[in-house]
Design a protein around this motif. Structure first.
Motif, PDB file in Angstrom:
ATOM      1  N   PHE A  23     -13.394  51.945   4.142  1.00 30.18           N
ATOM      2  CA  PHE A  23     -14.365  51.801   3.515  1.00 30.18           C
ATOM      3  C   PHE A  23     -15.280  52.883   3.258  1.00 30.18           C
ATOM      4  O   PHE A  23     -15.697  53.442   2.204  1.00 30.18           O
ATOM      5  CB  PHE A  23     -15.243  50.770   4.268  1.00 30.18           C
ATOM      6  CG  PHE A  23     -16.758  50.307   3.394  1.00 30.18           C
ATOM      7  CD1 PHE A  23     -16.550  49.152   2.408  1.00 30.18           C
ATOM      8  CD2 PHE A  23     -17.882  50.900   3.906  1.00 30.18           C
ATOM      9  CE1 PHE A  23     -17.626  48.841   1.847  1.00 30.18           C
ATOM     10  CE2 PHE A  23     -18.798  50.449   3.165  1.00 30.18           C
ATOM     11  CZ  PHE A  23     -18.856  49.243   2.267  1.00 30.18           C
ATOM     12  N   GLY A  24     -15.354  53.512   4.384  1.00 31.60           N
ATOM     13  CA  GLY A  24     -16.192  54.898   4.246  1.00 31.60           C
ATOM     14  C   GLY A  24     -15.650  55.871   3.182  1.00 31.60           C
ATOM     15  O   GLY A  24     -16.103  56.635   2.836  1.00 31.60           O
ATOM     16  N   TRP A  25     -14.051  56.063   3.292  1.00 30.45           N
ATOM     17  CA  TRP A  25     -13.473  57.410   2.547  1.00 30.45           C
ATOM     18  C   TRP A  25     -13.699  56.581   1.168  1.00 30.45           C
ATOM     19  O   TRP A  25     -13.801  57.660   0.265  1.00 30.45           O
ATOM     20  CB  TRP A  25     -11.933  56.952   2.898  1.00 30.45           C
ATOM     21  CG  TRP A  25     -11.628  57.310   4.127  1.00 30.45           C
ATOM     22  CD1 TRP A  25     -11.255  56.625   5.262  1.00 30.45           C
ATOM     23  CD2 TRP A  25     -11.771  58.629   4.942  1.00 30.45           C
ATOM     24  NE1 TRP A  25     -11.106  57.305   6.502  1.00 30.45           N
ATOM     25  CE2 TRP A  25     -11.344  58.595   6.168  1.00 30.45           C
ATOM     26  CE3 TRP A  25     -12.154  60.033   4.580  1.00 30.45           C
ATOM     27  CZ2 TRP A  25     -11.294  59.639   7.118  1.00 30.45           C
ATOM     28  CZ3 TRP A  25     -12.116  61.024   5.326  1.00 30.45           C
ATOM     29  CH2 TRP A  25     -11.738  60.889   6.624  1.00 30.45           C
ATOM     30  N   VAL A  26     -13.718  55.465   0.671  1.00 26.84           N
ATOM     31  CA  VAL A  26     -14.026  54.945  -0.590  1.00 26.84           C
ATOM     32  C   VAL A  26     -15.466  55.450  -1.045  1.00 26.84           C
ATOM     33  O   VAL A  26     -15.519  56.090  -2.085  1.00 26.84           O
ATOM     34  CB  VAL A  26     -13.865  53.365  -0.727  1.00 26.84           C
ATOM     35  CG1 VAL A  26     -14.466  52.924  -2.003  1.00 26.84           C
ATOM     36  CG2 VAL A  26     -12.465  52.930  -0.698  1.00 26.84           C
ATOM     37  N   LEU A  27     -16.269  55.340  -0.297  1.00 28.30           N
ATOM     38  CA  LEU A  27     -17.613  55.838  -0.707  1.00 28.30           C
ATOM     39  C   LEU A  27     -17.635  57.399  -0.776  1.00 28.30           C
ATOM     40  O   LEU A  27     -18.153  58.051  -1.559  1.00 28.30           O
ATOM     41  CB  LEU A  27     -18.751  55.295   0.374  1.00 28.30           C
ATOM     42  CG  LEU A  27     -18.700  53.749   0.316  1.00 28.30           C
ATOM     43  CD1 LEU A  27     -19.925  53.408   1.534  1.00 28.30           C
ATOM     44  CD2 LEU A  27     -19.567  53.351  -0.992  1.00 28.30           C
ATOM     45  N   GLN A  28     -16.951  57.942   0.254  1.00 27.78           N
ATOM     46  CA  GLN A  28     -16.940  59.272   0.300  1.00 27.78           C
ATOM     47  C   GLN A  28     -16.355  60.008  -1.211  1.00 27.78           C
ATOM     48  O   GLN A  28     -16.801  61.270  -1.558  1.00 27.78           O
ATOM     49  CB  GLN A  28     -16.197  59.808   1.464  1.00 27.78           C
ATOM     50  CG  GLN A  28     -16.426  61.355   1.743  1.00 27.78           C
ATOM     51  CD  GLN A  28     -15.812  61.925   3.072  1.00 27.78           C
ATOM     52  OE1 GLN A  28     -16.460  61.215   4.125  1.00 27.78           O
ATOM     53  NE2 GLN A  28     -15.252  62.706   3.501  1.00 27.78           N
ATOM     54  N   LYS A  29     -15.596  59.361  -1.403  1.00 32.89           N
ATOM     55  CA  LYS A  29     -14.702  59.731  -2.759  1.00 32.89           C
ATOM     56  C   LYS A  29     -15.429  59.393  -4.106  1.00 32.89           C
ATOM     57  O   LYS A  29     -15.159  59.709  -5.093  1.00 32.89           O
ATOM     58  CB  LYS A  29     -13.234  59.269  -2.800  1.00 32.89           C
ATOM     59  CG  LYS A  29     -12.252  59.692  -1.760  1.00 32.89           C
ATOM     60  CD  LYS A  29     -12.121  61.250  -1.615  1.00 32.89           C
ATOM     61  CE  LYS A  29     -11.261  61.939  -0.797  1.00 32.89           C
ATOM     62  NZ  LYS A  29     -11.014  63.420  -0.779  1.00 32.89           N
ATOM     63  N   ARG A  30     -16.497  58.712  -3.791  1.00 36.46           N
ATOM     64  CA  ARG A  30     -17.417  58.223  -4.900  1.00 36.46           C
ATOM     65  C   ARG A  30     -16.648  57.317  -5.942  1.00 36.46           C
ATOM     66  O   ARG A  30     -16.620  57.475  -7.099  1.00 36.46           O
ATOM     67  CB  ARG A  30     -17.731  59.420  -5.698  1.00 36.46           C
ATOM     68  CG  ARG A  30     -19.333  59.935  -5.550  1.00 36.46           C
ATOM     69  CD  ARG A  30     -19.210  60.436  -4.080  1.00 36.46           C
ATOM     70  NE  ARG A  30     -20.527  61.001  -3.827  1.00 36.46           N
ATOM     71  CZ  ARG A  30     -21.036  61.592  -2.609  1.00 36.46           C
ATOM     72  NH1 ARG A  30     -20.224  61.612  -1.696  1.00 36.46           N
ATOM     73  NH2 ARG A  30     -22.132  62.088  -2.447  1.00 36.46           N
ATOM     74  N   ALA A  31     -15.987  56.276  -5.395  1.00 37.19           N
ATOM     75  CA  ALA A  31     -15.044  55.497  -6.226  1.00 37.19           C
ATOM     76  C   ALA A  31     -16.071  54.515  -6.911  1.00 37.19           C
ATOM     77  O   ALA A  31     -17.248  54.430  -6.585  1.00 37.19           O
ATOM     78  CB  ALA A  31     -14.082  54.398  -5.204  1.00 37.19           C
ATOM     79  N   ASN A  32     -15.402  53.627  -7.832  1.00 41.47           N
ATOM     80  CA  ASN A  32     -16.179  52.771  -8.526  1.00 41.47           C
ATOM     81  C   ASN A  32     -16.870  51.767  -8.052  1.00 41.47           C
ATOM     82  O   ASN A  32     -16.480  51.461  -6.842  1.00 41.47           O
ATOM     83  CB  ASN A  32     -15.298  52.020  -9.579  1.00 41.47           C
ATOM     84  CG  ASN A  32     -16.074  51.227 -10.803  1.00 41.47           C
ATOM     85  OD1 ASN A  32     -16.558  49.991 -10.266  1.00 41.47           O
ATOM     86  ND2 ASN A  32     -16.333  51.680 -12.005  1.00 41.47           N
ATOM     87  N   LEU A  33     -18.085  51.512  -8.314  1.00 38.55           N
ATOM     88  CA  LEU A  33     -18.829  50.595  -7.437  1.00 38.55           C
ATOM     89  C   LEU A  33     -18.560  49.074  -6.961  1.00 38.55           C
ATOM     90  O   LEU A  33     -18.461  48.630  -5.949  1.00 38.55           O
ATOM     91  CB  LEU A  33     -20.353  50.270  -7.920  1.00 38.55           C
ATOM     92  CG  LEU A  33     -21.413  49.343  -7.416  1.00 38.55           C
ATOM     93  CD1 LEU A  33     -21.747  49.839  -5.956  1.00 38.55           C
ATOM     94  CD2 LEU A  33     -22.405  49.005  -8.110  1.00 38.55           C
ATOM     95  N   ALA A  34     -17.619  48.837  -7.945  1.00 37.97           N
ATOM     96  CA  ALA A  34     -16.501  47.552  -7.688  1.00 37.97           C
ATOM     97  C   ALA A  34     -15.868  47.658  -6.450  1.00 37.97           C
ATOM     98  O   ALA A  34     -15.635  46.578  -5.777  1.00 37.97           O
ATOM     99  CB  ALA A  34     -15.782  47.194  -8.940  1.00 37.97           C
ATOM    100  N   VAL A  35     -15.397  48.824  -6.157  1.00 32.78           N
ATOM    101  CA  VAL A  35     -14.325  48.770  -4.905  1.00 32.78           C
ATOM    102  C   VAL A  35     -14.977  48.430  -3.773  1.00 32.78           C
ATOM    103  O   VAL A  35     -14.658  47.516  -2.764  1.00 32.78           O
ATOM    104  CB  VAL A  35     -13.659  50.066  -4.954  1.00 32.78           C
ATOM    105  CG1 VAL A  35     -12.726  50.241  -3.849  1.00 32.78           C
ATOM    106  CG2 VAL A  35     -12.835  50.495  -6.368  1.00 32.78           C
TER     107      VAL A  35
END
Length: 564
Positions: A442-454
């Motif tokens: 979860f934190g890595w997804v936000l850190q990589k600025r993934a699409n909000l849907a993820v």
């Protein structure tokens, strides 16, 4: 004729013109056991008018006999209404805690102080959120659910009105303290009510909504609070809570029946004290009493009044002592289950507290849109409430069939030889690893600025699994301590809320010091630790439960010996 025992008495009510005599014939159900050693079959005396039926001859007959009374006389529709009321009641405490968050900057500005000082009101709220159920839970177990509920919501209503009109920081701090004291006790009481009306075989579908309400409120609270604070001012939040809690208190007082088995038994015994019963229940009891006397069934009224007096003599008022709940943590199985629930809430509250700053920084969302990002967790809580209860009941039926044990939905069940630990923990052991697997990225997804849907999809998975696990474990605690469900739920709530307060306090420092990715990886590993504890309970829990039963039986025998 007593509807519970199937027996009458030889007493005659003066003036009713009707005598209650024992039945001329009876049916006695005996288990398929062999005669005691040294006892001949000829030694067994059988009354000429008594028919002996063994469980082997008629396996369903035993469950129909007076020796296996109904668990509750409440109808299915009544139990659904009761469940709705306790679900709404348990909704207020977490809602009051989370609805307050968006208004903190506005309150700090109005009082010319810092947000750090306003945050102290959150700390005091969570301290009482953990402590209050230990008091209200014990009160509900000893005096009845209704008096405890009415007292809790009266305090809560008064605190909300005070919060809406107060003009000082000190008053804000004290009234938030009282607000938590009033609302938080309802969580423990809700589990007690579900235990009163539902057997273990069907408890899942009734406990599911109550548990979901507790998890749903933190998800939708910020959205409601953000809307009210933005368009009507922050004081409207407390007026809103006062209005809905006042409406709830009126409906509860008028119609909600007393369910405590120490007060009304299976629900058929009217309470001796009129104030314990709802007005609707009191009038119904009076009408039924007059009708019974008019129809010459006065002996039934005598029997019920006698039972009510016996329950009242056994039930002694105990001043609520928080240590009563804490002492349950000495039991190994309770400690393990409660620790997992607490670790689960720690990770969830840490996540909920971090979402505003993370989503605001990554996606540039305003306060209202950030509040909308909590909706996936709320939807997941609703879905879990609808599905997981059915899964729990299905797994119970599967084990009962596997062990060739009777499945009782209407009558109380002796779980002495039933592996209820394995039945409740199997769904948890499937879902808990999935929660850990979702927290870690979860934190890595936000850190990589993934699409909000993820991250929103990951939120939904976490919410569904967390609510399902909490549902199963809350039911297990009630199964382990059926004679004091509110007290053990209060102990769970105490540890859960205080650890959640720790998670909320340290998450900002963890995000800054460890980075987003490693912070959530740490939360995932905490969940893995909690899951490993459940494996211990799965393997040895049933043995610990039997040891506790034997220990309590010895204490009871010693007490009876001293009294005699």
């Amino acid at each position: 004729m007593d509807p519970e025992t199937g027996k009458g008495d030889n007493t005659t009510r003066p003036g009713d013109g009707h005598e209650c005599h024992p039945s001329s014939t009876s049916t006695e159900i005996l288990p398929t056991t062999e005669p005691n050693k040294g006892q001949n079959a000829s030694d067994l005396e059988i009354h000429p008018t008594t028919t002996i039926i063994t469980a082997a001859d008629d396996p369903e007959a035993l469950a129909k006999t007076p020796s296996a009374p109904l668990h509750s006389v409440f109808t299915r529709s009544q139990r659904i209404c009761i469940t709705i009321m306790v679900t709404l009641g348990s909704f207020f405490s977490p809602l009051s805690g989370q609805i307050y968050f968006p208004a903190i900057p506005d309150i700090a500005k109005d009082y010319h102080t810092t947000t750090a000082r306003i945050n102290l009101t959150i700390t005091t709220y969570m301290i009482l959120q953990g402590l209050a159920p230990t008091i209200m839970g014990t009160l509900g177990d000893t005096t009845g659910r209704r008096p405890a509920y009415i007292l809790a919501f009266t305090i809560y209503l008064a605190a909300n009105i005070g919060l809406a009109v107060q003009q000082s920081y000190t008053a804000l701090l004290v009234l938030r303290f009282l607000q938590s004291a009033g609302s938080s006790g309802t969580i423990a009481l809700s589990y007690g009510v579900i235990s009163d009306i539902a057997t273990p075989a069907e408890r899942g579908k009734y406990l599911g909504p109550a548990a979901a309400g507790i998890m749903l409120a933190p998800a939708i609270g910020p959205t409601i609070g953000g809307l009210l604070a933005q368009y009507l001012g922050w004081r409207s939040i407390f007026w809103f809570l006062a209005i809905i809690s006042g409406g709830y208190l009126i409906v509860y007082t008028l119609f909600m029946p007393e369910t405590s088995r120490k007060v009304v038994g299976d629900g058929s015994i009217p309470a001796l004290d009129w104030w314990v019963m709802s007005p609707f229940q009191y009038w119904s009891a009076q009408w039924a009493k007059k009708k019974a006397i008019r129809e010459g069934r006065g002996c039934e009224i005598d029997e019920k009044e006698k039972k009510a007096q016996e329950l009242a003599q056994k039930r002694k008022f105990q001043f609520p002592n928080p240590l009563t709940s804490v002492m349950i943590l000495r039991e190994k199985d309770a400690l393990i289950v409660i620790c997992f629930i607490a670790l689960s809430m720690l990770t969830l509250m840490a996540q909920l507290a971090s979402l505003p700053s993370l989503f605001g920084e990554v996606y540039g969302l305003n306060t209202f849109k950030i509040g909308l990002c909590y909706i996936p967790i709320g939807v997941a809580a609703i879905v879990a409430a609808l599905l997981n209860g059915k899964l729990m009941d299905w797994n119970y039926r599967r084990w009962a069939k596997k062990l060739k044990l009777p499945l009782e939905k209407k009558r109380s069940t002796d779980l002495r030889d039933f592996p209820i630990e394995k039945v409740r923990l199997q769904p948890v052991l499937l879902l808990a690893p999935l929660v850990a697997a979702v927290y870690i990225p979860f934190g890595w997804v936000l850190q990589k600025r993934a699409n909000l849907a993820v991250p929103l999809i990951l939120e939904f998975i976490i919410g569904y699994c967390q609510v399902s696990c909490s549902n199963c474990l809350s039911s297990l605690l009630v199964d382990l301590f059926p004679d004091k469900p509110s007290t053990v739920s209060a102990a769970s709530n105490l540890v859960r809320c205080w650890l959640a307060a720790v998670g909320t306090a340290v998450i900002a420092d963890m995000l800054n010091g460890m980075g987003w990715g490693w912070c959530y990886t740490c939360l995932g590993l905490i969940y893995v630790l909690g899951t490993s504890l459940l494996w211990i309970e799965y393997k040895w829990g049933m043995g610990w439960r039997e040891e506790r039963r034997q220990r309590e039986e010895r204490k009871r025998q010693q007490k009876e010996g001293q009294e005699s």
